[in-house]
Design a protein around this motif. Structure first.
Motif, mmCIF file in Angstrom:
data_model
loop_
_atom_site.group_PDB
_atom_site.id
_atom_site.type_symbol
_atom_site.label_atom_id
_atom_site.label_comp_id
_atom_site.label_asym_id
_atom_site.label_seq_id
_atom_site.Cartn_x
_atom_site.Cartn_y
_atom_site.Cartn_z
ATOM 1 N N MET A 281 -4.607 22.136 10.912
ATOM 2 C CA MET A 281 -5.436 23.299 10.542
ATOM 3 C C MET A 281 -5.729 24.132 11.789
ATOM 4 O O MET A 281 -5.775 25.360 11.740
ATOM 5 C CB MET A 281 -6.763 22.826 9.921
ATOM 6 C CG MET A 281 -6.637 22.313 8.509
ATOM 7 S SD MET A 281 -5.977 23.590 7.423
ATOM 8 C CE MET A 281 -4.550 22.799 6.827
ATOM 9 N N ASP B 148 -7.256 25.970 -2.197
ATOM 10 C CA ASP B 148 -7.030 24.532 -2.429
ATOM 11 C C ASP B 148 -7.362 24.111 -3.862
ATOM 12 O O ASP B 148 -7.020 22.999 -4.262
ATOM 13 C CB ASP B 148 -7.940 23.688 -1.509
ATOM 14 C CG ASP B 148 -7.513 23.733 -0.042
ATOM 15 O OD1 ASP B 148 -6.375 24.136 0.236
ATOM 16 O OD2 ASP B 148 -8.342 23.345 0.801
ATOM 17 N N PHE C 230 -7.707 15.019 -0.409
ATOM 18 C CA PHE C 230 -8.837 14.918 0.531
ATOM 19 C C PHE C 230 -9.446 13.512 0.520
ATOM 20 O O PHE C 230 -9.948 13.040 1.538
ATOM 21 C CB PHE C 230 -9.893 16.000 0.247
ATOM 22 C CG PHE C 230 -9.437 17.379 0.671
ATOM 23 C CD1 PHE C 230 -9.178 17.667 2.006
ATOM 24 C CD2 PHE C 230 -9.249 18.396 -0.265
ATOM 25 C CE1 PHE C 230 -8.742 18.929 2.410
ATOM 26 C CE2 PHE C 230 -8.819 19.659 0.115
ATOM 27 C CZ PHE C 230 -8.558 19.924 1.466
ATOM 28 N N GLY D 151 -15.853 24.279 7.053
ATOM 29 C CA GLY D 151 -15.582 24.747 8.423
ATOM 30 C C GLY D 151 -14.930 23.703 9.303
ATOM 31 O O GLY D 151 -14.731 23.933 10.493
ATOM 32 N N ALA D 152 -14.627 22.524 8.732
ATOM 33 C CA ALA D 152 -13.869 21.472 9.435
ATOM 34 C C ALA D 152 -14.525 21.107 10.771
ATOM 35 O O ALA D 152 -15.721 20.824 10.812
ATOM 36 C CB ALA D 152 -12.410 21.882 9.594
ATOM 37 N N PHE E 114 -19.362 20.700 -1.263
ATOM 38 C CA PHE E 114 -19.594 22.080 -1.714
ATOM 39 C C PHE E 114 -19.558 22.247 -3.227
ATOM 40 O O PHE E 114 -19.879 23.312 -3.740
ATOM 41 C CB PHE E 114 -18.752 23.110 -0.961
ATOM 42 C CG PHE E 114 -17.251 22.899 -0.865
ATOM 43 C CD1 PHE E 114 -16.494 22.476 -1.932
ATOM 44 C CD2 PHE E 114 -16.603 23.203 0.341
ATOM 45 C CE1 PHE E 114 -15.113 22.333 -1.827
ATOM 46 C CE2 PHE E 114 -15.223 23.058 0.461
ATOM 47 C CZ PHE E 114 -14.477 22.611 -0.627
HETATM 48 C C1 SAM Z 1 -7.701 23.731 4.291
HETATM 49 S S1 SAM Z 1 -9.065 23.086 5.178
HETATM 50 C C2 SAM Z 1 -9.707 24.577 5.899
HETATM 51 C C3 SAM Z 1 -10.520 24.313 7.109
HETATM 52 C C4 SAM Z 1 -11.042 25.548 7.864
HETATM 53 N N1 SAM Z 1 -11.870 26.416 7.055
HETATM 54 C C5 SAM Z 1 -9.908 26.327 8.463
HETATM 55 O O1 SAM Z 1 -9.711 27.482 8.108
HETATM 56 O O2 SAM Z 1 -9.208 25.767 9.327
HETATM 57 C C6 SAM Z 1 -10.212 22.723 3.859
HETATM 58 C C7 SAM Z 1 -11.531 22.133 4.326
HETATM 59 O O3 SAM Z 1 -12.354 21.899 3.154
HETATM 60 C C8 SAM Z 1 -13.070 20.697 3.350
HETATM 61 N N2 SAM Z 1 -13.509 20.158 2.057
HETATM 62 C C9 SAM Z 1 -12.720 19.642 1.081
HETATM 63 N N3 SAM Z 1 -13.479 19.242 0.037
HETATM 64 C C10 SAM Z 1 -14.767 19.515 0.361
HETATM 65 C C11 SAM Z 1 -16.002 19.354 -0.323
HETATM 66 N N4 SAM Z 1 -16.045 18.836 -1.556
HETATM 67 N N5 SAM Z 1 -17.133 19.758 0.290
HETATM 68 C C12 SAM Z 1 -17.092 20.297 1.550
HETATM 69 N N6 SAM Z 1 -15.941 20.493 2.251
HETATM 70 C C13 SAM Z 1 -14.787 20.108 1.658
HETATM 71 C C14 SAM Z 1 -12.048 19.804 4.036
HETATM 72 O O4 SAM Z 1 -12.661 18.704 4.670
HETATM 73 C C15 SAM Z 1 -11.378 20.782 4.995
HETATM 74 O O5 SAM Z 1 -12.026 20.812 6.252
#
Ligand code: SAM
Length: 357
Positions: A172, A268, A155, A199-200, A249
């Protein structure tokens, strides 16, 4: 001679290349050779996706030379790729007419198909393919191959270039088709405010808000990611009810909602990271708040092979993994949530419904 045109016969759902009429099965060495050649097939799919070949065929078969000219690639080599991918049912190749059409799977490489995987083809080969050559080292030291290849966690690497992020988000978006059944299964009748954690670009929450007109919500993601959500929410006509929130998060999650959704997030991360994230959600959520996890559950769901494939993806790219029901139960209870039920859906994903206790 036509190779593998579209077909809807029942036997077409079986892999024809694994069986033959004489023995009912290919020799194990032949089946293994096909598996071993998977890396070449992946690249072949990538180049035809990148060249937009399938998009040229939506109105029916066309001469190979014409398709090659429009794509700006060599016709002699495209013909060979098409023949190979006809054996995989991506294209239908008519050698006599020298035409190419879509095979049973071909439309999934079209940009506009409802179940398109074109952006996955591009992103997996641009981002995942290289690191996977380092799986041997990962097997020994547990360091995700992507982290070794990029010199930083996935990431963080994605965040460095807008193109990388756009490609990841687009893929995604494609994979939302895999989660559609799960999102359809969410029971939001009693939910007033839903926070979509990770939630991207807001695609999923926008769709949920469009369907449930009483729903208010917040798309929560990293600050540089969540900026992409505003136009998506506006276009869906839900920006009066759905807002955005940028943050990490692992530090905090927007407080006070009566329900939280984490779709394709916890897989993840390793167990320790999941526990931290769930602790942050529990701190933000009042007792009685609902938590919906959209994830695979190993050995459950309608397509368990998707879970094992994603598990491999997690091993190579991140520290996460796919989990079984008992793993989910233990993670949730460790952070103050009760697992109420696991909803099986028509697709490969399940909905794990939990309550903050
Ligand atoms: C696998 S994607 C899933 C996106 C979406 N929920 C979907 O189902 O299409 C994981 C998401 O987690 C977010 N993410 C990763 N690390 C994060 C963090 N520390 N805080 C907030 N969001 C995070 C990424 O930016 C990404 O949008």
């Amino acid at each position: 001679m036509l190779l593998n045109g579209p077909s809807t016969s029942a036997t077409d759902t079986e892999s024809a290349v694994d069986t033959d009429s004489a023995t009912g099965r290919r020799a194990p060495a032949v089946a293994m050779l096909r598996l071993l050649g998977g890396f070449q097939v992946s690249q072949a799919l990538y180049v035809v996706a990148r060249a937009g070949v399938a998009d040229q065929l939506t109105d029916g078969p066309r001469p190979v030379a014409e398709v090659a000219a429009a794509a700006g690639v060599r016709p002699d080599l495209l013909r060979r790729l098409v023949r190979t991918l006809a054996a995989e049912r991506v294209f239908a190749f008519d050698a006599d007419q020298d035409t190419v059409g879509l095979g049973r799977l071909g439309h999934t490489l079209c940009a506009d198909a409802a179940d398109s995987l074109r952006d996955v083809a591009l992103m997996w080969m641009d981002t995942h393919y290289g690191p996977f050559a380092g799986l041997w080292s990962t097997l020994h030291d547990g360091v995700p191959a992507a982290e070794r290849e990029f010199g930083k966690p996935l990431f963080d690497w994605l965040a460095e270039e807008q193109d990388r992020l756009d490609g990841f988000n687009a893929a995604m978006g494609n994979l939302l088709a895999l989660r559609k059944d799960a999102l359809d299964s969410l029971d939001l009748r009693k939910v007033h405010h839903l926070v979509d954690i990770g939630g991207a670009d807001g695609t999923a929450l926008a769709e949920l808000a469009r369907r449930h007109e009483w729903l208010w919500g917040t798309v929560f993601d990293l600050p540089h990611v969540v900026t992409a959500a505003a136009p998506v929410l506006r276009e869906a006509g839900v920006s009066d009810r759905i807002g955005t929130w940028g943050g990490d998060f692992f530090e905090s999650v927007p407080p006070g909602a009566d329900a939280y959704l984490a779709c394709f997030i916890l897989h993840d991360w390793n167990d320790e990271q999941c526990a931290t994230l769930l602790d942050r959600v529990r701190e933000a959520a009042g007792t009685g708040a609902r938590l919906f996890l959209v994830e695979t559950v190993l050995d459950e769901g309608s397509a368990p092979e998707v879970a094992t494939l994603l598990d491999l993806t997690m091993m190579g790219m991140l520290e996460g993994r796919e989990r079984g029901r008992a793993d989910w139960q233990s993670l949730l209870s460790g952070s103050g949530f009760r697992l109420d039920r696991v909803v099986q859906t028509g697709g490969p994903m399940c909905v794990l419904e939990a309550t903050a206790v």
